[in-house]
Design an enzyme around this catalytic site. Structure first.
Site, PDB file in Angstrom:
ATOM      1  N   ASP A  36      -5.157 -12.623   4.232  1.00 16.11           N
ATOM      2  CA  ASP A  36      -5.385 -12.138   5.594  1.00 16.11           C
ATOM      3  C   ASP A  36      -6.887 -11.995   5.831  1.00 16.11           C
ATOM      4  OD1 ASP A  36      -3.410 -10.449   7.784  1.00 16.11           O
ATOM      5  OD2 ASP A  36      -5.580 -10.158   7.924  1.00 16.11           O
ATOM      6  N   ASN A  94       6.116  -7.771  11.246  1.00 15.40           N
ATOM      7  CA  ASN A  94       5.950  -7.138  12.549  1.00 15.40           C
ATOM      8  C   ASN A  94       6.643  -8.001  13.598  1.00 15.40           C
ATOM      9  OD1 ASN A  94       4.295  -4.966  11.689  1.00 15.40           O
ATOM     10  ND2 ASN A  94       2.532  -6.339  11.611  1.00 15.40           N
ATOM     11  N   VAL A 103       0.204 -12.511  16.144  1.00 16.10           N
ATOM     12  CA  VAL A 103       0.374 -13.960  15.981  1.00 16.10           C
ATOM     13  C   VAL A 103       1.872 -14.264  16.065  1.00 16.10           C
ATOM     14  CG1 VAL A 103      -0.040 -15.981  14.546  1.00 16.10           C
ATOM     15  CG2 VAL A 103      -1.693 -14.090  14.533  1.00 16.10           C
ATOM     16  N   HIS A 107       5.855 -14.439  10.240  1.00 17.14           N
ATOM     17  CA  HIS A 107       5.075 -14.307   9.007  1.00 17.14           C
ATOM     18  C   HIS A 107       5.422 -13.019   8.293  1.00 17.14           C
ATOM     19  CE1 HIS A 107       2.724 -12.638  12.345  1.00 17.14           C
ATOM     20  NE2 HIS A 107       2.264 -11.735  11.486  1.00 17.14           N
ATOM     21  N   HIS A 109       3.875 -10.163   5.677  1.00 15.09           N
ATOM     22  CA  HIS A 109       2.702  -9.586   5.037  1.00 15.09           C
ATOM     23  C   HIS A 109       3.077  -9.129   3.627  1.00 15.09           C
ATOM     24  CE1 HIS A 109       0.248  -8.812   8.820  1.00 15.09           C
ATOM     25  NE2 HIS A 109       1.449  -8.964   9.351  1.00 15.09           N
TER      26      HIS A 109
HETATM   27  P1  5GP Z   1       0.605  -9.507  12.890  1.00 15.07           P
HETATM   28  O1  5GP Z   1      -0.176  -8.345  13.437  1.00 15.07           O
HETATM   29  O2  5GP Z   1       0.904 -10.540  13.959  1.00 15.07           O
HETATM   30  O3  5GP Z   1       1.827  -9.087  12.132  1.00 15.07           O
HETATM   31  O4  5GP Z   1      -0.326 -10.177  11.792  1.00 15.07           O
HETATM   32  C1  5GP Z   1      -1.234 -11.175  12.072  1.00 15.07           C
HETATM   33  C2  5GP Z   1      -2.261 -11.148  10.949  1.00 15.07           C
HETATM   34  O5  5GP Z   1      -2.989 -12.348  11.005  1.00 15.07           O
HETATM   35  C3  5GP Z   1      -3.265 -10.004  11.065  1.00 15.07           C
HETATM   36  O6  5GP Z   1      -3.167  -9.181   9.907  1.00 15.07           O
HETATM   37  C4  5GP Z   1      -4.607 -10.722  11.162  1.00 15.07           C
HETATM   38  O7  5GP Z   1      -5.642 -10.075  10.454  1.00 15.07           O
HETATM   39  C5  5GP Z   1      -4.297 -12.093  10.594  1.00 15.07           C
HETATM   40  N1  5GP Z   1      -5.133 -13.163  11.129  1.00 15.07           N
HETATM   41  C6  5GP Z   1      -5.427 -13.385  12.440  1.00 15.07           C
HETATM   42  N2  5GP Z   1      -6.217 -14.475  12.562  1.00 15.07           N
HETATM   43  C7  5GP Z   1      -6.414 -14.945  11.299  1.00 15.07           C
HETATM   44  C8  5GP Z   1      -7.149 -16.071  10.776  1.00 15.07           C
HETATM   45  O8  5GP Z   1      -7.769 -16.848  11.493  1.00 15.07           O
HETATM   46  N3  5GP Z   1      -7.115 -16.235   9.434  1.00 15.07           N
HETATM   47  C9  5GP Z   1      -6.426 -15.400   8.591  1.00 15.07           C
HETATM   48  N4  5GP Z   1      -6.471 -15.665   7.278  1.00 15.07           N
HETATM   49  N5  5GP Z   1      -5.723 -14.337   9.049  1.00 15.07           N
HETATM   50  C10 5GP Z   1      -5.722 -14.117  10.394  1.00 15.07           C
END
Ligand code: 5GP
Length: 120
Positions: A36, A94, A103, A107, A109
């Site tokens: 991440d 999430n 996003v 996915h 975590h």
């Molecule tokens: P969500 O909040 O949708 O469950 O998690 C999305 C995750 O994607 C977040 O923890 C965020 O830090 C990560 N993320 C967003 N953009 C990027 C990126 O460009 N590269 C990487 N490696 N992680 C990303």
């Protein structure tokens, strides 16, 4: 907000196409795992399905059940490879605004490497 449609230019789709660099730690025919960009724990890895998965758990259907099972098992495998089994780890999905999903490409975590505190 209703469950959005899949956007083929979301950040994870772009990572899968190598349009955005990522630190991959695992990949197979079905999943890719990478670090991440804004880690919330000493080890914070995202496991994503290749292709066009449901945007979230809310968009998943019965047809996705085998993939969802393999996603959890892949998260556990990545956690093991990262040395997290002894200390323990957390697997998180999430879904939607109240969970802070940013996003919209399903996915998982994988979080660990230190005590994580309460789950919510
Ligand atoms: P969500 O909040 O949708 O469950 O998690 C999305 C995750 O994607 C977040 O923890 C965020 O830090 C990560 N993320 C967003 N953009 C990027 C990126 O460009 N590269 C990487 N490696 N992680 C990303």
């Amino acid at each position: 907000m209703p469950v959005p449609a899949y956007d083929p230019n979301n950040v994870f789709a772009r990572i899968l196409r190598d349009e955005i660099p990522s630190q991959r730690v695992y990949e197979d025919a079905e999943f890719v795992a990478f670090r991440d960009i804004a880690p919330a724990a000493p080890v914070h890895i995202l496991v994503i399905p290749r292709g066009v998965p449901p945007v979230s758990a809310a968009a998943a259907t019965e047809a996705d059940a085998p993939m969802l099972g393999r996603l959890l098992l892949t998260g556990a495998r990545v956690a093991s490879e990262q040395g997290l089994v002894e200390g323990g780890y957390r697997l998180v999905i999430n879904s939607g605004d109240h969970a802070g999903q940013t996003v919209h490409h399903l996915h998982l975590h994988v979080l660990g490497g230190a005590p994580l505190g309460p789950v919510a």
